[in-house]
Design an enzyme around this catalytic site. Structure first.
Site, PDB file in Angstrom:
ATOM      1  N   ARG A  69     -25.682 -26.777 -24.832  1.00  0.00           N
ATOM      2  CA  ARG A  69     -24.881 -28.015 -25.002  1.00  0.00           C
ATOM      3  C   ARG A  69     -25.735 -29.244 -24.678  1.00  0.00           C
ATOM      4  O   ARG A  69     -25.677 -30.265 -25.366  1.00  0.00           O
ATOM      5  CB  ARG A  69     -23.642 -27.974 -24.106  1.00  0.00           C
ATOM      6  CG  ARG A  69     -22.596 -26.970 -24.588  1.00  0.00           C
ATOM      7  CD  ARG A  69     -21.521 -26.750 -23.563  1.00  0.00           C
ATOM      8  NE  ARG A  69     -20.713 -27.956 -23.329  1.00  0.00           N
ATOM      9  CZ  ARG A  69     -19.820 -28.049 -22.331  1.00  0.00           C
ATOM     10  NH1 ARG A  69     -19.633 -27.028 -21.510  1.00  0.00           N
ATOM     11  NH2 ARG A  69     -19.132 -29.137 -22.167  1.00  0.00           N
ATOM     12  N   GLN A 100     -14.076 -38.177 -19.293  1.00  0.00           N
ATOM     13  CA  GLN A 100     -14.013 -36.768 -18.877  1.00  0.00           C
ATOM     14  C   GLN A 100     -15.241 -36.037 -19.431  1.00  0.00           C
ATOM     15  O   GLN A 100     -15.451 -34.866 -19.126  1.00  0.00           O
ATOM     16  CB  GLN A 100     -12.754 -36.105 -19.429  1.00  0.00           C
ATOM     17  CG  GLN A 100     -11.454 -36.783 -19.017  1.00  0.00           C
ATOM     18  CD  GLN A 100     -10.278 -36.173 -19.754  1.00  0.00           C
ATOM     19  OE1 GLN A 100      -9.732 -35.152 -19.336  1.00  0.00           O
ATOM     20  NE2 GLN A 100      -9.892 -36.773 -20.860  1.00  0.00           N
ATOM     21  N   ASP A 103     -21.327 -35.599 -21.537  1.00  0.00           N
ATOM     22  CA  ASP A 103     -22.512 -36.029 -22.300  1.00  0.00           C
ATOM     23  C   ASP A 103     -22.888 -37.450 -21.863  1.00  0.00           C
ATOM     24  O   ASP A 103     -22.175 -38.069 -21.074  1.00  0.00           O
ATOM     25  CB  ASP A 103     -22.215 -35.962 -23.821  1.00  0.00           C
ATOM     26  CG  ASP A 103     -21.089 -36.914 -24.277  1.00  0.00           C
ATOM     27  OD1 ASP A 103     -20.171 -36.451 -24.978  1.00  0.00           O
ATOM     28  OD2 ASP A 103     -21.137 -38.109 -23.924  1.00  0.00           O
ATOM     29  N   HIS A 118     -15.859 -35.596 -14.636  1.00  0.00           N
ATOM     30  CA  HIS A 118     -16.212 -34.175 -14.665  1.00  0.00           C
ATOM     31  C   HIS A 118     -17.710 -33.936 -14.607  1.00  0.00           C
ATOM     32  O   HIS A 118     -18.187 -32.889 -15.033  1.00  0.00           O
ATOM     33  CB  HIS A 118     -15.599 -33.512 -15.905  1.00  0.00           C
ATOM     34  CG  HIS A 118     -14.104 -33.487 -15.839  1.00  0.00           C
ATOM     35  ND1 HIS A 118     -13.312 -33.496 -16.950  1.00  0.00           N
ATOM     36  CD2 HIS A 118     -13.256 -33.481 -14.775  1.00  0.00           C
ATOM     37  CE1 HIS A 118     -12.032 -33.475 -16.586  1.00  0.00           C
ATOM     38  NE2 HIS A 118     -11.976 -33.469 -15.257  1.00  0.00           N
ATOM     39  N   CYS A 129     -28.101 -25.470  -1.930  1.00  0.00           N
ATOM     40  CA  CYS A 129     -28.230 -26.608  -1.002  1.00  0.00           C
ATOM     41  C   CYS A 129     -27.825 -27.936  -1.645  1.00  0.00           C
ATOM     42  O   CYS A 129     -27.938 -28.986  -1.024  1.00  0.00           O
ATOM     43  CB  CYS A 129     -29.678 -26.688  -0.498  1.00  0.00           C
ATOM     44  SG  CYS A 129     -30.826 -27.278  -1.750  1.00  0.00           S
ATOM     45  N   CYS A 156     -35.003 -24.598  -1.638  1.00  0.00           N
ATOM     46  CA  CYS A 156     -34.492 -23.419  -0.909  1.00  0.00           C
ATOM     47  C   CYS A 156     -34.513 -22.147  -1.755  1.00  0.00           C
ATOM     48  O   CYS A 156     -34.110 -21.076  -1.304  1.00  0.00           O
ATOM     49  CB  CYS A 156     -33.061 -23.683  -0.422  1.00  0.00           C
ATOM     50  SG  CYS A 156     -31.840 -23.522  -1.749  1.00  0.00           S
ATOM     51  N   THR A 194      -8.579 -37.385 -26.168  1.00  0.00           N
ATOM     52  CA  THR A 194      -8.342 -36.360 -25.149  1.00  0.00           C
ATOM     53  C   THR A 194      -7.001 -35.692 -25.407  1.00  0.00           C
ATOM     54  O   THR A 194      -6.043 -36.301 -25.852  1.00  0.00           O
ATOM     55  CB  THR A 194      -8.375 -36.947 -23.725  1.00  0.00           C
ATOM     56  OG1 THR A 194      -8.210 -35.870 -22.792  1.00  0.00           O
ATOM     57  CG2 THR A 194      -7.289 -37.983 -23.498  1.00  0.00           C
ATOM     58  N   SER A 195      -7.003 -34.392 -25.106  1.00  0.00           N
ATOM     59  CA  SER A 195      -5.768 -33.623 -25.309  1.00  0.00           C
ATOM     60  C   SER A 195      -4.828 -33.820 -24.130  1.00  0.00           C
ATOM     61  O   SER A 195      -3.697 -33.330 -24.138  1.00  0.00           O
ATOM     62  CB  SER A 195      -6.104 -32.138 -25.470  1.00  0.00           C
ATOM     63  OG  SER A 195      -6.857 -31.718 -24.333  1.00  0.00           O
TER      64      SER A 195
END
Ligand code: BV8
Ligand code: ZN
Length: 246
Positions: A69, A100, A103, A118, A129, A156, A194-195
């Site tokens: 993606r 939301q 990209d 998001h 970490c 780490c 948006t849905s």
């Protein structure tokens, strides 16, 4: 309400919130979240793959999906919808962009300070970490469905994960707070592509409506936000938004 009435409403607004979902990037060639699982991934549904459990169980499959993606987004361009949102900022006294999407097409269209509820495909971090790690310079577009071992954290040695919010994970506190504050103070909220199904993000347009803002929805399809919208502008973002923003 017709398009020109909606454009007038926008033009007279004091504070506009633009709230976007995957649909605004569709015309750039980025599959919407619901369609993001094509080909070999089609046996999964996004909600099961976009989870900490899926990454735990099969880090290579999940990392491979996000790398595919990310590389796809790097190869496409912002569309006229993103560009109209960036232009709108110069036409209104105050604009808050809340997305939301994971990209970077709003940023590449010239929008500043987009609030990413998001997270982002471009902010990987160590799953152990949490140190931010640079995105790997994957030379080419990985084949769809290819499993890719996530890089290891230089600090780490833990596995690197995508910098997105998975289902069951908390949204970044400061982003959610900024979004809720803007939604409760704006006089117009423009929701695009948006849905309106995923919470708590889907609460943002509802909060604006409850606070007395006019809600303008741009979407070719009806959504659960229809009843709270002052105007449902049926059509693709790359066509409707430039008509809304001179
Ligand atoms: C949380 C990043 C709680 C990842 C995303 C059971 C268990 C666990 C949680 C839940 C549960 N039940 C409910 C929940 C809450 C859950 C949720 O809401 N689930 C839904 C499915 C019911 N939410 C969460 O888990 C959230 N966290 O609740 O934490 C908690 C509490 C305390 C302590 C700990 C935890 C986290 C949710 C975030 C998930 N991550 N993305 C990734 O990208 O891989 S969400 C993902 O789907 C997208 O980012 C997007 O935000 C979201 C919705 O997608 P849309 O953007 O709306 O896109 P979609 O494809 O759905 O629709 C596209 C629209 O565009 C369509 O309407 C279409 O008509 C339109 N369109 C198409 N073309 C165009 C167009 N519009 C305009 N122009 C066009 N050309
Ligand atoms: Zn680490």
């Amino acid at each position: 309400m017709a398009l020109n009435d909606a454009a007038k409403l926008l033009g007279q607004a004091r504070h506009v919130v633009v709230f976007t979902g995957a649909g605004i990037s569709a015309e750039s060639g980025v599959p919407t979240f619901r369609d993001a699982l094509t080909g070999l991934w089609s046996r999964f549904d996004a909600q099961s793959l976009a989870t900490p459990q899926a990454f735990q169980e099969d880090p290579e499959l999940v990392w491979g999906w996000y790398e595919w993606r990310r590389r796809l987004v790097q190869q496409v361009r912002p569309n006229h919808g993103h560009l109209a949102v960036a232009r709108l900022a110069a036409h209104v006294p105050q604009l808050t962009l809340i997305t939301q999407n994971v990209d970077d097409l709003h940023e590449r269209a010239g929008s500043e300070a987009a609030v990413h509820l998001h997270g982002s495909l471009f902010a990987p971090r160590c799953a152990t970490c949490s140190r931010p790690t640079p995105s790997p310079a994957t030379p080419e577009q990985p084949a769809e469905g290819r499993r890719i071992p996530p890089p290891r954290c230089a600090h780490c040695g833990g596995p690197v994960r995508p910098g997105v919010v998975w289902f069951g994970e908390q949204l970044p506190e400061e982003a959610l707070f900024a979004a809720a504050q803007a939604a409760s103070q704006c006089d117009v909220l423009l929701t695009v592509g948006t849905s309106g199904l995923v919470y708590p993000a889907a609460e943002i347009p509802r909060l604006a409506a409850r606070s007395g803002a006019a809600v303008l929805q741009v979407n070719p399809e009806p959504t659960p936000l229809d009843p709270i919208a002052t105007a449902n502008l049926r059509g693709p973002a790359a066509e409707i938004l430039p008509a809304l923003v001179s």
